[in-house]
Motif scaffolding. Structure first.
Motif, PDB file in Angstrom:
ATOM      1  N   GLU A   8       0.823  -1.204   0.000  1.00  0.00           N
ATOM      2  CA  GLU A   8       0.000   0.000   0.000  1.00  0.00           C
ATOM      3  C   GLU A   8       0.859   1.257   0.000  1.00  0.00           C
ATOM      4  O   GLU A   8       0.521   2.247  -0.660  1.00  0.00           O
ATOM      5  N   LYS A   9       1.989   1.228   0.703  1.00  0.00           N
ATOM      6  CA  LYS A   9       2.890   2.385   0.729  1.00  0.00           C
ATOM      7  C   LYS A   9       3.509   2.620  -0.649  1.00  0.00           C
ATOM      8  O   LYS A   9       3.577   3.774  -1.113  1.00  0.00           O
ATOM      9  N   ASN A  11       2.247   1.762  -3.507  1.00  0.00           N
ATOM     10  CA  ASN A  11       1.170   2.261  -4.365  1.00  0.00           C
ATOM     11  C   ASN A  11       0.924   3.747  -4.131  1.00  0.00           C
ATOM     12  O   ASN A  11       0.684   4.512  -5.069  1.00  0.00           O
ATOM     13  N   GLU A  12       1.006   4.153  -2.873  1.00  0.00           N
ATOM     14  CA  GLU A  12       0.850   5.570  -2.526  1.00  0.00           C
ATOM     15  C   GLU A  12       1.945   6.403  -3.178  1.00  0.00           C
ATOM     16  O   GLU A  12       1.698   7.504  -3.686  1.00  0.00           O
ATOM     17  N   GLY A  15       1.360   6.851  -6.841  1.00  0.00           N
ATOM     18  CA  GLY A  15       0.339   7.874  -7.019  1.00  0.00           C
ATOM     19  C   GLY A  15      -0.472   7.660  -8.282  1.00  0.00           C
ATOM     20  O   GLY A  15      -0.888   6.541  -8.584  1.00  0.00           O
ATOM     21  N   TYR A  88       8.283   7.538 -10.567  1.00  0.00           N
ATOM     22  CA  TYR A  88       7.928   6.914  -9.290  1.00  0.00           C
ATOM     23  C   TYR A  88       9.033   6.013  -8.752  1.00  0.00           C
ATOM     24  O   TYR A  88       9.100   5.756  -7.549  1.00  0.00           O
TER      25      TYR A  88
END
Length: 199
Positions: A8-9, A11-12, A15, A88
């Protein structure tokens, strides 16, 4: 798997950027990859990360593979080679560097690996970079200097005929030898296999 905090981190950090395909998501989408083979691949990354303290990876992308390998091994050490073509990637590398022991070398791996001078031997070498035959072959050959006869070589994308043919040729020429997946507490799948270099 995608609900794990480390995933999840990442993926954050990705963005709204378009994400290249990886061990969790289909190419250029946020759709999950499903099925027994991809489940086994992810299981193997976690298992190998738990067993191997030092890992060299060619092809980081957003770090989802590294995230799974680090899941049960906080003391894991990474040496990463990546083209760095996605914005990213740098954000994810920076987060990893704050939480894990990671060295990042940006650029064409066929050029950066031969230029990287180190006597360090890695327990696991994960080839998951360019899918061209010559690029993949060069990555495998160039990483041999970071291995000994106990090091594991994990080659991804063997479901592609050209990569599978390359691997068959390297086995036939006695450059690498296959390692039974279950001997390393791993599960068979169509996407990757384990090998060792022949010295």
């Amino acid at each position: 798997m995608h609900k794990l905090p480390i995933i999840e981190k990442l993926n954050e950090l990705v963005g709204s950027d378009i994400l290249e395909g990886n061990c969790i998501y289909k190419h250029r989408t946020n759709k999950l990859r499903t099925g027994e083979d991809i489940d086994n691949l992810r299981f193997n990354l976690i298992s190998l990360g738990e067993q191997c303290k030092t890992i060299l990876e060619v092809g980081f992308n957003a770090g989802h593979s590294c995230g799974l390998m680090a899941l049960k091994n906080k003391d894991i050490e990474f040496l990463i080679f990546d083209l760095g073509k996605h914005e990213y990637t740098q954000r994810c590398i920076e987060w990893f560097s704050e939480n894990y022991n990671i060295t990042y070398i940006e650029g064409n791996s066929n050029k950066t690996i031969p230029l990287y001078n180190s006597n360090k031997i890695y327990a696991l070498i994960h080839i998951d970079g360019g899918h061209g035959i010559k690029t993949c072959e060069n990555d495998i050959r160039n990483c041999k200097k970071f291995a000994d006869n106990k090091s594991l070589l994990l080659v991804d994308d063997i479901n592609l005929k050209r990569i599978n043919d390359l691997i068959d040729h390297m086995i036939a020429s006695n450059y690498i030898e296959e390692v039974e997946m279950n001997s390393m507490h791993c599960k068979s799948n169509i996407y990757h296999k384990l090998f060792r270099y022949v010295f």
